[in-house]
Design a protein around this motif. Structure first.
Motif, PDB file in Angstrom:
ATOM      1  N   TYR A  85       0.816  -1.225   0.000  1.00 42.69           N
ATOM      2  CA  TYR A  85       0.000   0.000   0.000  1.00 42.69           C
ATOM      3  C   TYR A  85       0.846   1.271   0.000  1.00 42.69           C
ATOM      4  N   PHE A 139      -6.876  -4.868   3.776  1.00 40.24           N
ATOM      5  CA  PHE A 139      -8.206  -5.236   4.286  1.00 40.24           C
ATOM      6  C   PHE A 139      -8.267  -6.713   4.650  1.00 40.24           C
ATOM      7  N   LYS A 184     -13.048  -5.743   2.476  1.00 37.97           N
ATOM      8  CA  LYS A 184     -14.139  -5.146   1.693  1.00 37.97           C
ATOM      9  C   LYS A 184     -13.718  -4.837   0.257  1.00 37.97           C
ATOM     10  N   GLN A 185     -12.423  -4.661   0.025  1.00 37.57           N
ATOM     11  CA  GLN A 185     -11.937  -4.463  -1.337  1.00 37.57           C
ATOM     12  C   GLN A 185     -10.449  -4.767  -1.347  1.00 37.57           C
ATOM     13  N   ILE A 209      -6.790  -3.378  -2.750  1.00 36.22           N
ATOM     14  CA  ILE A 209      -6.353  -2.023  -3.096  1.00 36.22           C
ATOM     15  C   ILE A 209      -5.704  -1.943  -4.478  1.00 36.22           C
ATOM     16  N   GLY A 243     -14.305  -4.122  -4.961  1.00 36.74           N
ATOM     17  CA  GLY A 243     -15.181  -4.262  -3.796  1.00 36.74           C
ATOM     18  C   GLY A 243     -16.386  -5.150  -4.058  1.00 36.74           C
ATOM     19  N   THR A 272     -21.542  -6.182   4.827  1.00 37.60           N
ATOM     20  CA  THR A 272     -20.348  -5.596   4.221  1.00 37.60           C
ATOM     21  C   THR A 272     -19.851  -4.421   5.058  1.00 37.60           C
ATOM     22  N   GLN A 273     -18.582  -4.081   4.887  1.00 36.35           N
ATOM     23  CA  GLN A 273     -17.959  -2.927   5.520  1.00 36.35           C
ATOM     24  C   GLN A 273     -18.142  -2.947   7.047  1.00 36.35           C
ATOM     25  N   ARG A 280     -22.011  -2.099  10.620  1.00 34.41           N
ATOM     26  CA  ARG A 280     -21.386  -1.828   9.329  1.00 34.41           C
ATOM     27  C   ARG A 280     -21.395  -0.336   9.014  1.00 34.41           C
ATOM     28  N   GLU A 281     -20.386   0.070   8.246  1.00 35.18           N
ATOM     29  CA  GLU A 281     -20.259   1.480   7.927  1.00 35.18           C
ATOM     30  C   GLU A 281     -21.074   1.799   6.681  1.00 35.18           C
ATOM     31  N   VAL A 282     -21.953   2.775   6.819  1.00 34.51           N
ATOM     32  CA  VAL A 282     -22.768   3.199   5.679  1.00 34.51           C
ATOM     33  C   VAL A 282     -22.568   4.702   5.490  1.00 34.51           C
ATOM     34  N   GLY A 309     -22.771   7.298   8.584  1.00 32.33           N
ATOM     35  CA  GLY A 309     -22.786   6.724   9.921  1.00 32.33           C
ATOM     36  C   GLY A 309     -22.663   5.218   9.902  1.00 32.33           C
ATOM     37  N   GLU A 310     -23.386   4.562  10.797  1.00 31.14           N
ATOM     38  CA  GLU A 310     -23.313   3.109  10.824  1.00 31.14           C
ATOM     39  C   GLU A 310     -24.677   2.484  11.011  1.00 31.14           C
ATOM     40  N   LEU A 354     -11.995  -0.672   7.619  1.00 33.68           N
ATOM     41  CA  LEU A 354     -10.779  -0.253   8.323  1.00 33.68           C
ATOM     42  C   LEU A 354     -10.862  -0.248   9.845  1.00 33.68           C
ATOM     43  N   ARG A 355     -12.003   0.122  10.395  1.00 34.76           N
ATOM     44  CA  ARG A 355     -12.092   0.278  11.846  1.00 34.76           C
ATOM     45  C   ARG A 355     -12.353  -1.025  12.578  1.00 34.76           C
TER      46      ARG A 355
END
Lengths: 254, 318
Positions: A16, A41, A122-123, A125, A130, A146-147, A163-165, A168-169, A184-185
């Protein structure tokens, strides 16, 4: 609690931190002599599988790492095992596979290896598509989250995923079997310790040719060309805040 | 050639990321059928029917689709594509599109093309790879082309002056049970413009040092400009800002008229998310920071004095 047999797919990609360069023939990105690493990821998904076992030592019975790629992808699988995966499987190919093809390989592995939880990045790089996790879930008819930024396995074998949208989540509850993709988190992947790197050399790694999986992996997309993005001409500097405002006005941005 | 444009809506309104989807769909050259699913589908359809380029609006008025769960949404789309004989399917490369379209593609046995930034013809598409460090042109041989598009690469569809398109309730609803259930959501509430579609964005990075500074300096600057607030991954990882504000390869991709980077060094992953902005300005105390290589206007200064001064200056000129 239902035994968890986890599959974690990993991909060998350009590290990366390396800035990729388009090759002279404009057919792709130069990989010769470039540092390669595990897709970041995918480190998150391996880490999450290991943490699930640390939280539920008797529930997680097996963590299988899988990769589709060149013989060199064995290094990536050894890294996954040094982090804590139990064993590894490589579908060997020198052809770059599209996400749909990888999803079909994974579908076969899920069946052959009797998996009930797949955790993917999720993807990747490189291709930035994705798609693989969602495609796999679709092929299998399984639930998908996902995510993911948090994964909790409950007593009844239900999996709660944050999940991250956009903006927010969101929290989903999935039954097993399921597919989860890592954002990532989700966690902070560990570094493999030297003793674990040594131990990983003895863990089982099976190599099979992609053709042995008996799935259709032909390309659906033809790459017409790959180019560098149009360069941006930056570099203009101003002396102070007054100059900044004046220049932004000249450029029509204020 | 006929295209199905899969649109998103919330609380009775079409979401802004769906407007470029219609524009992208019209570029393919055939008719454009907009699809809306969920309890409010019919009421949102009236807004969509007036948009330029929409030939027809298809609604699937079933509350089972309100939470956009891929497990039932994708089979529903598959049924509608089959029933309508669509050759192309387009959605936004948003959380919604990223989640649902690959599942749909697998059901259709086609290789999706993600994050399309340019449409050459009905089978040739351009998309960034390697975080935008390379741009690939690909040609699809699939019978049905499934695309997610980058919203900032296509203009938003506007309301037309002609007669509204016909709205029709779809008869294709397989009512697949979802094994996944929606539990809750926690969305950041903001009076500011939406980051993804704002015309101006101010973004803060690690140079702000902590969350207190971020909260003290960035909102007044954003308000003085009428801008949305963004952040670098470093700032998000350090807890200065919410994850939903992250701009970059793995966060939001923005292309506003003005992008002002404050205390952001400009890692390639960050540049991938903002380098298509019309004008880029940067404030950073390190004159060698890579952000200055892409910034149209750079100010080498201590942001803790420059940002308050800039905010005051902008306010006084209003």
């Amino acid at each position: 609690m239902t035994a968890l047999r986890i599959l974690v797919p990993v991909k060998r990609v350009i590290d990366y931190a390396v800035k990729p360069r388009v090759n002279a023939a404009q057919t792709g990105v130069e990989t010769a002599g470039v540092k390669m690493s595990m897709n970041p990821f995918d480190e998150l998904s391996i880490e999450e599988a290991i943490r699930l076992r640390e939280r539920h030592p008797t529930t997680v019975t097996d963590i299988l790492a899988f990769s589709a790629g060149p013989a060199k992808a064995q290094d990536t699988l050894r890294t996954a095992m040094a982090m804590g995966a139990d064993r590894a499987l490589l579908a060997e190919t020198d052809t770059e596979l599209e996400p749909l093809a990888v999803a079909k390989l994974l579908q076969r592995v899920v069946k052959d290896e009797d998996r009930n939880l797949v955790i993917l990045g999720k993807q990747s790089i490189d291709g930035d598509a994705g798609q693989t996790g969602q495609m796999l879930a679709g092929l299998l008819g399984w639930g998908q989250a996902t995510q993911a930024s948090a994964v909790v396995v409950g007593e009844g074998g239900r999996v709660t995923v944050t999940r991250e949208v956009d903006g927010g989540e969101e929290v989903l509850e999935l039954g097993l079997p399921a597919v989860v993709t890592a954002d990532l988190r989700l966690n902070e992947p560990r570094y493999a310790s030297l003793p674990n790197i040594m131990k990983a050399k003895k863990k089982p790694l099976v190599k099979r040719a992609v053709a042995d999986f008996g799935v259709e992996v032909g390309a659906r997309l033809q790459t017409v060309k790959v180019v560098e993005p149009a360069p941006r001409k930056g570099g203009g500097k101003v002396e102070d805040v007054g100059g900044l405002v004046a220049r932004l006005k000249e450029l029509g941005a204020l | 050639l006929s295209t199905l444009a899969v649109l998103e809506h919330k609380e009775g309104n079409l979401l802004p990321q769906s407007l470029p989807v219609i524009t992208a769909a019209t570029k393919l050259g055939g008719t454009v059928t907009a699809l809306l699913a969920g309890t409010d589908a019919a009421s949102v359809a009236a807004q969509v029917a007036k948009l330029n380029g929409v030939s027809e609006v298809l609604t699937v008025s079933n509350g089972a689709y309100d939470k956009s769960l891929a497990e039932n949404f994708a089979p529903m789309l598959q049924e509608n594509i089959k029933a309508g004989g669509f050759t192309h399917v387009v959605a936004a490369h948003s959380a919604f599109g990223k989640n649902i379209m690959p599942r749909l593609s697998a059901l259709l046995d086609v290789q999706q093309i993600s994050d399309v930034i340019e449409i050459h013809d009905d089978s040739t598409f351009v998309r960034p790879i390697y975080a935008g460090n390379a741009i690939a042109t690909v040609k699809s041989s699939d019978d049905i082309k499934v695309l997610t598009i980058r919203g900032t690469a296509f203009p938003a569809a506007a309301e037309g002056s002609g007669s509204a398109a016909a709205v029709q309730e779809s008869s294709a609803d397989p009512k697949v049970e979802s094994s996944t259930t929606w539990v809750s959501e926690n969305l950041a509430k903001s009076e500011r413009p939406d980051l993804g579609t704002a015309t101006r964005v101010v973004s803060g990075g690690r140079g702000l040092k902590d969350k207190d500074n971020f909260d003290k300096l960035m909102p007044p600057l954003a308000d003085a400009l009428g801008a949305a607030i963004g952040a670098s991954r470093a700032a998000v990882d350090s807890g200065f800002a919410d994850n939903s504000l992250q701009v970059g390869q793995t966060g939001k991709v923005v292309a506003p008229q003005l992008y002002l980077a404050v205390g952001i060094s400009g890692a390639i992953q960050h540049l991938a998310g903002m380098k298509d902005s019309k004008v880029i300005a940067a404030i950073n105390k390190d004159a060698d920071a890579p952000i200055f290589q892409v910034a149209d206007v750079g100010l080498v200064a201590d942001l803790f004095t420059a940002v308050p001064e800039l905010t005051e200056k902008l306010k006084s000129e209003k």
